[in-house]
Design an enzyme around this catalytic site. Structure first.
Site, PDB file in Angstrom:
ATOM      1  N   CYS A 277       0.838  -1.194   0.000  1.00 28.07           N
ATOM      2  CA  CYS A 277       0.000   0.000   0.000  1.00 28.07           C
ATOM      3  C   CYS A 277       0.876   1.249   0.000  1.00 28.07           C
ATOM      4  CB  CYS A 277      -0.914   0.027   1.222  1.00 28.07           C
ATOM      5  SG  CYS A 277      -1.943  -1.445   1.418  1.00 28.07           S
TER       6      CYS A 277
ATOM      7  N   ARG B  52      -4.896   6.816   1.316  1.00 22.35           N
ATOM      8  CA  ARG B  52      -3.998   5.737   0.907  1.00 22.35           C
ATOM      9  C   ARG B  52      -4.522   4.979  -0.300  1.00 22.35           C
ATOM     10  NH1 ARG B  52      -5.319   1.435   4.514  1.00 22.35           N
ATOM     11  NH2 ARG B  52      -3.437   0.312   3.839  1.00 22.35           N
TER      12      ARG B  52
END
Length: 328
Positions: free
Chosen positions: A2, A18
């Site tokens: 991520c 994110r």
């Protein structure tokens, strides 16, 4: 795998969010946990309530809201990112500490604190213990980024060396190795620049740039955590601050698109890692924006349009079908 990002705008707003890069859906949906929702502490067995309402992307496991990322009503944001190979938890409860399971740290932070400084004051008393949520749910291997409405950001990591916090002056995070390693590695790219180089002569031959972007030659283009950290840090460092929050949200999503994973680019154990969703939280207003792999449009949930004193979790449809606005 991520990537997390923070961004500020000239009109005084702070954005936090994110890319969630994963090979599978985890029954995720934007989830509101109001102040009066009661849930069981899996470590102590005690019932708990939030001090502050929390909004973010989560799955519900045995009535427990397992958040991947979110923000609270006071403008504090937190996200957990995969941290394989370095993450460590204690096998048993540690006497004299407030023991939490790794999946519980994010909710504990957002439920109880308003600022990064408050988190720093209280994290010293925390220990992470390897107690699973249930027999079917493995313990997540994470490190965390926390950010507030003042633009302050930290990273929290638990390794064999203990629980550490790092000031995060650049406000980005990816995956392994440790945050301090990533920061040292940035020095390798000190000559990367958005400025085009001037022509030079090698002997009697003049060398000229072939097109634009030659100043970024050497910027890593892979999808590993190390490459994405360098790329998102470079983009943020060169980004001209947006005049207002709407242009800031657009820029935020463009930057995370630059480190996103399209299907087929990363094969992990015979399955594709993709950017399942991208989130962007407007911390001062408690609004959660997101797009998904299958839907490039932006969906939004505003916590302040809900009853924050309620007693029940509220889930919002995860909009994952492409929406197109026809103009004729």
């Amino acid at each position: 795998m991520c990537t997390a990002l923070t961004l500020s705008t000239k009109d005084g707003y702070n954005l936090f969010g994110r890319n969630m890069d994963l090979a599978y859906s985890f029954n995720q949906a934007v989830t509101l946990v109001p102040r009066n929702y009661e849930y069981k502490d899996n470590i102590t067995g005690e019932m708990r309530k939030n001090k502050y309402a929390v909004l973010g992307m989560a799955s519900i496991i045995d009535n427990y809201p397992a958040f991947a990322d979110g923000c609270n009503e006071k403008g504090l944001g937190c996200a957990g990112l995969n941290f394989p190979g370095y993450f460590y938890v204690e096998e048993k409860l540690v006497e004299g500490k407030k023991n939490l399971a790794p999946y519980d740290l994010l909710l504990w932070i957002l439920a109880n604190f308003k600022t990064v400084d408050e988190v720093l004051d209280n994290i010293k008393n925390i220990e992470l213990v390897g107690i699973p949520l249930n027999d079917k749910t493995p313990i997540p291997t994470l490190h965390w980024i926390v950010s507030d409405t003042e633009g302050k950001s930290i990273v929290i990591e638990k390794t064999k060396e203990g629980l550490k916090t790092f000031e995060n002056p650049i406000g980005v995070l990816t995956n392994s190795p440790t945050f301090d390693w990533h920061m040292t590695n940035l020095n390798e790219y000190i000559k990367t620049t958005p400025i085009q180089p001037e022509p030079v002569k090698w002997l009697n031959e003049e060398l000229k740039p072939l097109g634009v972007g030659l100043g970024t030659k050497g910027l890593p283009g892979g999808l590993s955590g190390v490459d994405r950290f360098v790329r998102i840090a470079y983009l943020k460092a060169q980004y001209p601050q947006s005049e207002n929050v709407m242009s800031g949200i657009s820029q935020f999503l463009h930057m995370l698109n630059n480190v996103a994973m399209p299907r087929g680019a990363v094969i992990n154990e015979k399955s594709d890692d993709i950017t399942l969703y991208t989130s962007c939280m407007l911390l001062q207003k408690g609004i959660y924006y997101y797009s998904t792999y299958n839907n490039n449009g932006i969906s939004a949930v505003d916590m302040n349009k809900e009853d924050l004193d309620g007693k029940e979790i509220k889930r919002f449809d995860y909009i994952d079908e492409l929406t197109i606005k026809y103009q004729n």
